[in-house]
Design a protein around this motif. Structure first.
Motif, PDB file in Angstrom:
ATOM      1  N   GLU A 240      -4.043   4.732  -6.766  1.00 42.45           N
ATOM      2  CA  GLU A 240      -4.895   5.242  -5.683  1.00 42.45           C
ATOM      3  C   GLU A 240      -5.134   6.741  -5.843  1.00 42.45           C
ATOM      4  OE1 GLU A 240      -4.572   3.514  -1.485  1.00 42.45           O
ATOM      5  OE2 GLU A 240      -2.516   3.948  -2.059  1.00 42.45           O
TER       6      GLU A 240
ATOM      7  N   ASP B   4       0.841  -1.202   0.000  1.00 44.13           N
ATOM      8  CA  ASP B   4       0.000   0.000   0.000  1.00 44.13           C
ATOM      9  C   ASP B   4       0.877   1.253   0.000  1.00 44.13           C
ATOM     10  OD1 ASP B   4      -2.297   1.497   0.145  1.00 44.13           O
ATOM     11  OD2 ASP B   4      -2.978   0.653   2.055  1.00 44.13           O
ATOM     12  N   ASP B   5       0.328   2.353  -0.495  1.00 50.91           N
ATOM     13  CA  ASP B   5       1.022   3.655  -0.511  1.00 50.91           C
ATOM     14  C   ASP B   5       2.423   3.500  -1.092  1.00 50.91           C
ATOM     15  OD1 ASP B   5      -1.263   4.310   0.911  1.00 50.91           O
ATOM     16  OD2 ASP B   5      -0.252   4.303   2.854  1.00 50.91           O
TER      17      ASP B   5
HETATM   18 MG    MG Z   1      -3.084   3.593   0.243  1.00 54.58          MG
END
Ligand code: MG
Ligand code: C2E
Ligand code: MG
Ligand code: MG
Length: 289
Positions: free
Chosen positions: A236, A180-181
């Motif tokens: 995202e 993630d990220d």
């Molecule tokens: Mg994220």
């Protein structure tokens, strides 16, 4: 009243510090009460397939606190405190079960519909995690390949060797792992070769910094990296049509963001899926092996 401690440093009553400590004590009490009262809910944000005209192929589960006085509280305002109080494994376990149950409901009409669930460091470090995930999959009947566990680099970094071991065990259950990220942490690239990761979620800061036409961008570079390591990218924080179009051109494949849909209660996703033709979403022929 001033007082001297062993170090000879003068200490006196500090009303600001006192107020802070008092505030913290109340926040802790309130959170424990909320957990006890079951005030938490899971909202879901659609993840779309850019190559299939932006249809919703899955969702990310995002926890919220339905506070009796404050209304809907976002995770940024309570997760850290929950972590400090040692409550995240319990809360996260509940989110996982709730999300998998909900995913099965959607899978009745859309086989292959995917559920993404975030994991925190304390969950990854919990020796019971693997049994817990196995049990939730068994109880809910969700096909393991349709569960994607998301972790940030900082989570994976806490103990890289141990993380790799736990993630490998999770992958043996058949679930997939997303970073993630991606790109916001340190030494991201070395993680890709050390950790058994399947998906990278390109952080929204890179998506939002993308030029509409031409011009190299970090998002583009991250997409190259994803391809090199044979990882599925998800962009995202897509907030406008220009970003969506550009990402599609760059071959991002999948995206998530306010431009497509905000996080919403389960019913909102059900209504959204009702309007979507009942196509077979599962296109991951590669994970069937
Ligand atoms: Mg994220
Ligand atoms: P995340 O996993 O990176 O989740 C994406 C966050 O970006 C969500 O914030 C989502 O609402 C927000 N977002 C989505 N699209 C857009 C967009 O187009 N623009 C902008 N500006 N933001 C967008 P949210 O729900 O407040 O969650 C924040 C973070 O809290 C999550 O970041 C995740 O790290 C953590 N979190 C949320 N739910 C859970 C959970 O159940 N367990 C754990 N361990 N962490 C969670
Ligand atoms: Mg699938
Ligand atoms: Mg996430």
């Amino acid at each position: 009243r001033a007082k001297r401690d062993g170090g000879g440093v003068a200490r006196r009553f500090d009303p600001v510090l006192f107020a802070k400590a008092e505030q913290r004590r109340l926040a802790e009490q309130d959170l424990m009460r909320g957990l006890e009262a079951g005030e938490f809910e899971v909202h879901y944000q659609p993840i779309v397939d850019l190559d299939q005209g932006g249809i919703t192929v899955g969702v990310e589960a995002l926890v919220r606190w339905r506070h009796p006085e404050k209304g809907l509280v976002p995770p940024a305002l309570f997760l850290e405190l929950a972590e400090q109080l040692g409550q995240v494994p319990r809360l996260g376990g509940w989110v996982l079960e709730e999300a998998c149950r909900q995913a099965m409901d959607w899978q009745n009409r859309f086989p292959g519909f995917e559920m993404n669930v975030n994991l925190s460091a304390s969950q990854l470090g919990n020796p019971k995690l693997i049994d817990e995930v196995r049990e939730v999959l068994r109880r809910t009947g969700l096909p393991p390949q349709d569960l994607v566990l998301e972790l940030t680099e900082s989570v994976a970094l806490t103990d890289l060797v141990e993380s790799a071991r736990v993630l490998s065990a999770l992958k043996e259950l058949g679930v997939r792992i997303a970073l993630d990220d991606f790109g916001t942490g340190f030494s991201s690239l070395s993680h890709l070769s050390t950790l058994p990761v399947d998906v990278v979620k390109i952080d929204r800061s890179f998506v939002q910094a993308m030029p509409e036409t031409g011009g190299a961008s970090v998002a583009e570079a991250v997409l190259h990296i994803a391809r090199t390591f044979n990882l599925s990218p998800v962009a995202e924080g897509v907030e406008d049509a220009g970003q969506a179009e550009r990402l599609k051109e760059l071959g991002a494949g999948r995206a998530q963001g306010y431009h497509f849909a905000r996080p919403m209660p389960a019913l909102g996703v059900t209504e959204l899926l009702d309007k979507q033709s009942p196509v077979v979403i599962d296109v991951d022929a590669d994970v069937a092996s």
